[in-house]
Design an enzyme around this catalytic site. Sequence first.
Site, PDB file in Angstrom:
ATOM      1  N   LYS A  13      -3.338   9.650  -7.438  1.00  0.00           N
ATOM      2  CA  LYS A  13      -2.448  10.099  -6.188  1.00  0.00           C
ATOM      3  C   LYS A  13      -1.125   9.893  -6.276  1.00  0.00           C
ATOM      4  O   LYS A  13      -0.388  10.725  -6.054  1.00  0.00           O
ATOM      5  CB  LYS A  13      -3.102   9.455  -4.947  1.00  0.00           C
ATOM      6  CG  LYS A  13      -4.519   9.605  -4.385  1.00  0.00           C
ATOM      7  CD  LYS A  13      -4.778   9.174  -3.074  1.00  0.00           C
ATOM      8  CE  LYS A  13      -4.749   7.576  -3.108  1.00  0.00           C
ATOM      9  NZ  LYS A  13      -5.457   6.781  -3.627  1.00  0.00           N
ATOM     10  N   ARG A  88      -6.321   6.413   5.685  1.00  0.00           N
ATOM     11  CA  ARG A  88      -7.479   5.750   5.203  1.00  0.00           C
ATOM     12  C   ARG A  88      -8.791   5.699   5.835  1.00  0.00           C
ATOM     13  O   ARG A  88      -9.834   4.890   5.383  1.00  0.00           O
ATOM     14  CB  ARG A  88      -6.879   4.499   4.407  1.00  0.00           C
ATOM     15  CG  ARG A  88      -6.602   4.654   3.011  1.00  0.00           C
ATOM     16  CD  ARG A  88      -5.974   3.271   2.238  1.00  0.00           C
ATOM     17  NE  ARG A  88      -6.085   2.919   1.214  1.00  0.00           N
ATOM     18  CZ  ARG A  88      -5.176   3.130   0.245  1.00  0.00           C
ATOM     19  NH1 ARG A  88      -4.161   3.645   0.555  1.00  0.00           N
ATOM     20  NH2 ARG A  88      -5.171   2.461  -0.933  1.00  0.00           N
ATOM     21  N   ARG A 127      -3.834  -0.501 -15.851  1.00  0.00           N
ATOM     22  CA  ARG A 127      -2.547  -0.338 -15.266  1.00  0.00           C
ATOM     23  C   ARG A 127      -1.620  -1.527 -15.281  1.00  0.00           C
ATOM     24  O   ARG A 127      -2.213  -2.507 -15.018  1.00  0.00           O
ATOM     25  CB  ARG A 127      -2.785   0.205 -13.969  1.00  0.00           C
ATOM     26  CG  ARG A 127      -1.476   0.489 -13.330  1.00  0.00           C
ATOM     27  CD  ARG A 127      -1.885   1.343 -12.215  1.00  0.00           C
ATOM     28  NE  ARG A 127      -2.482   1.131 -11.051  1.00  0.00           N
ATOM     29  CZ  ARG A 127      -2.480   1.642  -9.984  1.00  0.00           C
ATOM     30  NH1 ARG A 127      -2.359   2.908  -9.900  1.00  0.00           N
ATOM     31  NH2 ARG A 127      -3.159   0.899  -8.650  1.00  0.00           N
ATOM     32  N   ARG A 160      -1.088  -5.624 -11.149  1.00  0.00           N
ATOM     33  CA  ARG A 160      -1.284  -5.834  -9.656  1.00  0.00           C
ATOM     34  C   ARG A 160      -2.424  -6.365  -9.325  1.00  0.00           C
ATOM     35  O   ARG A 160      -3.203  -6.520 -10.042  1.00  0.00           O
ATOM     36  CB  ARG A 160      -1.273  -4.376  -8.962  1.00  0.00           C
ATOM     37  CG  ARG A 160      -0.177  -3.723  -8.802  1.00  0.00           C
ATOM     38  CD  ARG A 160      -0.288  -2.113  -8.259  1.00  0.00           C
ATOM     39  NE  ARG A 160      -1.252  -2.014  -7.104  1.00  0.00           N
ATOM     40  CZ  ARG A 160      -1.486  -0.994  -6.566  1.00  0.00           C
ATOM     41  NH1 ARG A 160      -0.774   0.346  -6.816  1.00  0.00           N
ATOM     42  NH2 ARG A 160      -2.114  -0.872  -5.487  1.00  0.00           N
ATOM     43  N   ARG A 171     -12.310  -2.653  -3.635  1.00  0.00           N
ATOM     44  CA  ARG A 171     -11.555  -1.358  -3.313  1.00  0.00           C
ATOM     45  C   ARG A 171     -12.226  -0.139  -3.093  1.00  0.00           C
ATOM     46  O   ARG A 171     -12.186   0.676  -2.306  1.00  0.00           O
ATOM     47  CB  ARG A 171     -10.367  -1.183  -4.031  1.00  0.00           C
ATOM     48  CG  ARG A 171      -9.083  -2.133  -3.751  1.00  0.00           C
ATOM     49  CD  ARG A 171      -8.318  -2.173  -4.742  1.00  0.00           C
ATOM     50  NE  ARG A 171      -7.256  -1.091  -4.754  1.00  0.00           N
ATOM     51  CZ  ARG A 171      -6.457  -0.497  -5.723  1.00  0.00           C
ATOM     52  NH1 ARG A 171      -6.507  -1.258  -7.084  1.00  0.00           N
ATOM     53  NH2 ARG A 171      -5.776   0.412  -5.434  1.00  0.00           N
TER      54      ARG A 171
END
Length: 216
Positions: A13, A88, A127, A160, A171
């Site tokens: 996103k 969300r 990531r 992160r 998540r």
Amino acid sequence: MRLVLVGPPGAGKGTQAQFLSSHYSIPHISTGDIFRANLKEGTPLGLEAKSFMDSGNLVPDSVTNEMVRDRLTKDDLANGFLLDGFPRNVLQAEVLRAILGEKKTPLDAVLELAVDNAEIILRLSGRRVCRNCGKVWHLEYDKPSSAGTCDACEGELYQREDDKEEVIKHRLDVYQEQTAPIVAFYRGEGLLITITASGSVADITERAISALSRVH
Ligand code: AMP
């Protein structure tokens, strides 16, 4: 163009939002980025959000909705906006509809980025983000020339907290339970457009722009 991007964590996103916001000349509003910026500055909002973010849970609606309401009153939205990471859950979607209803500026479209869970875990666990300039790298798909250092500014790269594997799985569960219902909500409103979000970044952007051209 008033647009919402929906998709599981790791669907891309944020990446697509950057291209789409420049293509349509509309601000990219990412609630995750706003929370992270507040955290970096040590504001009360950032400190309140931190434990929820680190554990992969949603920040409470009261906090998030007020933050978004506030952002949507700024005067840079004449061309529209691209919301990334909000809403969300269905309550947030209803609050957004009410805020935009008051302003008589309803959404034009909700773009869903569809991608399967195995690919998400690969994308997110590799990531790495530059602590200094925020640029996002990937240990396999977009490698920095020396591990741990940003090629753009020589800042330190970090993972992160919420990109660690156990948190990613949580998540994804949170997405299924709380966020996925907004897909049906927006389908019911006649706003939903779904595209497949695997392949190259450029191909996905092209697919998105082509799907959105049928709306505008
Ligand atoms: P993101 O960068 O969009 O993946 O967001 C990172 C984290 O920020 C999420 O896992 C949540 O803890 C928090 N967050 C971002 N957007 C929202 C939202 N709309 N509602 C609640 N929490 C959010």
